[in-house]
Design a protein around this motif. Structure first.
Motif, short mmCIF file in Angstrom:
data_model
loop_
_atom_site.label_atom_id
_atom_site.label_comp_id
_atom_site.label_asym_id
_atom_site.label_seq_id
_atom_site.Cartn_x
_atom_site.Cartn_y
_atom_site.Cartn_z
N ALA A 1 0.83 -1.21 0.00
CA ALA A 1 0.00 0.00 0.00
C ALA A 1 0.86 1.26 0.00
N PRO A 2 0.41 2.32 -0.68
CA PRO A 2 1.13 3.61 -0.58
C PRO A 2 1.07 4.13 0.84
N LEU A 3 2.02 4.96 1.18
CA LEU A 3 2.13 5.43 2.56
C LEU A 3 0.88 6.17 3.03
N TYR A 4 0.29 6.94 2.14
CA TYR A 4 -0.90 7.69 2.57
C TYR A 4 -2.03 6.75 2.95
N LEU A 5 -2.14 5.60 2.24
CA LEU A 5 -3.18 4.63 2.58
C LEU A 5 -2.88 3.97 3.93
N LEU A 6 -1.60 3.65 4.16
CA LEU A 6 -1.22 3.11 5.46
C LEU A 6 -1.55 4.10 6.57
N ILE B 1 -1.13 12.10 7.16
CA ILE B 1 -1.38 11.70 5.77
C ILE B 1 -0.73 12.67 4.80
N VAL B 2 -0.89 13.96 5.06
CA VAL B 2 -0.26 14.98 4.20
C VAL B 2 1.26 14.84 4.23
N ALA B 3 1.81 14.57 5.42
CA ALA B 3 3.27 14.44 5.55
C ALA B 3 3.80 13.27 4.74
N THR B 4 3.01 12.22 4.55
CA THR B 4 3.48 11.05 3.80
C THR B 4 3.54 11.30 2.31
N THR B 5 2.97 12.41 1.83
CA THR B 5 3.00 12.68 0.40
C THR B 5 4.33 13.27 -0.04
N ASN B 6 5.15 13.71 0.92
CA ASN B 6 6.49 14.21 0.59
C ASN B 6 7.37 13.04 0.17
N ARG B 7 8.12 13.19 -0.88
CA ARG B 7 8.90 12.08 -1.42
C ARG B 7 10.29 11.94 -0.80
N THR B 8 10.60 12.81 0.16
CA THR B 8 11.90 12.73 0.83
C THR B 8 11.71 12.11 2.20
N PRO B 9 12.19 10.86 2.44
CA PRO B 9 11.93 10.16 3.70
C PRO B 9 12.33 10.96 4.93
N LEU C 1 4.25 4.07 13.77
CA LEU C 1 4.31 2.90 12.90
C LEU C 1 4.42 3.35 11.44
N VAL C 2 3.67 4.39 11.08
CA VAL C 2 3.78 4.95 9.73
C VAL C 2 5.18 5.52 9.52
N ALA C 3 5.73 6.17 10.54
CA ALA C 3 7.07 6.75 10.43
C ALA C 3 8.13 5.66 10.21
N ILE C 4 7.98 4.51 10.86
CA ILE C 4 8.91 3.40 10.63
C ILE C 4 8.84 2.95 9.18
N ARG C 5 7.62 2.86 8.66
CA ARG C 5 7.44 2.41 7.27
C ARG C 5 8.06 3.39 6.28
N GLN C 6 8.17 4.66 6.67
CA GLN C 6 8.74 5.67 5.79
C GLN C 6 10.25 5.56 5.63
N GLN C 7 10.91 4.90 6.56
CA GLN C 7 12.36 4.86 6.57
C GLN C 7 12.91 4.04 5.40
N PRO C 8 14.19 4.21 5.07
CA PRO C 8 14.83 3.26 4.14
C PRO C 8 14.70 1.85 4.70
N ALA C 9 14.38 0.90 3.85
CA ALA C 9 14.09 -0.48 4.27
C ALA C 9 12.89 -0.52 5.21
N GLY C 10 11.97 0.42 5.03
CA GLY C 10 10.84 0.55 5.95
C GLY C 10 9.94 -0.68 5.99
N ALA C 11 9.77 -1.34 4.85
CA ALA C 11 8.92 -2.54 4.84
C ALA C 11 9.53 -3.63 5.70
#
Length: 271
Positions: A22-27, A70-78, A134-144
């Motif tokens: 799922a995209p980050l905003y959906l998560l 949700i708005v913060a997750t739309t930024n493409r810079t982790p 939890l969303v912030a963890i997913r945003q990191q490099p190797a977040g999945a």
């Protein structure tokens, strides 16, 4: 037992698919929805402590907070995404007590204002912030990989604590809070989290490559080669995650026991 296993069998694949694909905003949307449902359950528990919750204000505050996430997750810079979320958490945490106390000023029964505001502030800190992190963890490099690592460390510990504690447990950990928890189950839980968590990170490059091949993750979401951390920090981290999870379980049991109820909610059968 059957309901508990059936619920897990349905939900776990859905959660893993959400984390991976799922995209980050959906998560973030799902995390916000889960937070609101959990907060509704918590506010029901609060009524057993003779607290009259500020339910509409709490829901509105948490919903607005997750709109920001949700708005913060739309930024493409982790790094910027994570910085924005952490800033939002800090600001919201500072504002929450004053917002809820201000709302409570409108009540005719002034003695009920502070307990209600305290319950709402606690609900935000106890439920909404961890879901946002939890969303912030997913945003990191190797977040999945790191998000699933967190879930696996908790799930495996919970499973082993239940079965080992039920079959071999003799020494009660906190009989007044959670009568079925034993020190034997707790020890087995830590061992399970350490083993599963360490194995997951050790094999993360192979797992990442497999997930990438079948299109479940993008390359930045996986862990490869030199990105793999050393063994001992992962062993220590797995133990810390497990202990935090077990303490969290006891904290929830304390809230439920104090409220005189067996379960904090009935949405998930068996849980």
């Amino acid at each position: 037992m059957i309901k508990r296993i059936a619920t897990a069998a349905v939900l776990i694949p859905l959660v893993l698919l959400l984390v991976l694909k799922a995209p980050l905003y959906l998560l973030a949307i799902v995390a916000g929805a889960v937070a609101l449902v959990a907060i509704a359950e918590f506010l029901k528990l609060a009524t057993h402590y003779a607290v009259q919750p500020l339910a509409p204000a709490t829901y509105a505050f948490v919903a607005l907070f997750f709109v920001f996430v949700i708005v913060a997750t739309t930024n493409r810079t982790p790094l910027l995404e994570t910085t924005a979320i952490l800033f939002g958490i800090t600001l919201a945490t500072a504002l929450a007590p004053f917002v809820f106390l201000t709302v409570a000023m409108r009540r005719t029964g002034l003695p009920s204002g502070y307990p209600a505001a305290a319950a709402s502030t606690f609900a935000f800190a106890y439920i909404a912030i961890p879901m946002a992190l939890l969303v912030a963890i997913r945003q990191q490099p190797a977040g999945a990989i790191w998000t699933i690592y967190t879930l696996l460390a908790v799930w495996s510990g919970d499973i082993f604590a239940y079965f080992i504690g039920k079959s071999l447990g003799r020494h009660r950990m906190a009989p007044e809070i959670s009568p079925k928890k034993t020190w034997e189950g707790a020890a087995a839980s830590i061992v399970a989290s350490v083993i599963i968590g360490t194995l997951w990170i050790q094999h993360a490059p192979q797992i990442s490559s497999a997930l990438l091949r079948i299109g479940l993750i993008d390359r930045p979401d996986g862990m490869y080669g030199l990105e793999q951390p050393p063994l001992w920090p992962i062993i220590l981290l797995s133990a810390v995650v497990n202990i935090a999870a077990q303490l969290g379980d006891l904290v929830e049991s304390l809230i439920k026991r104090g409220a005189g109820v067996k379960d904090s909610g009935t949405i998930l059968p068996g849980h």
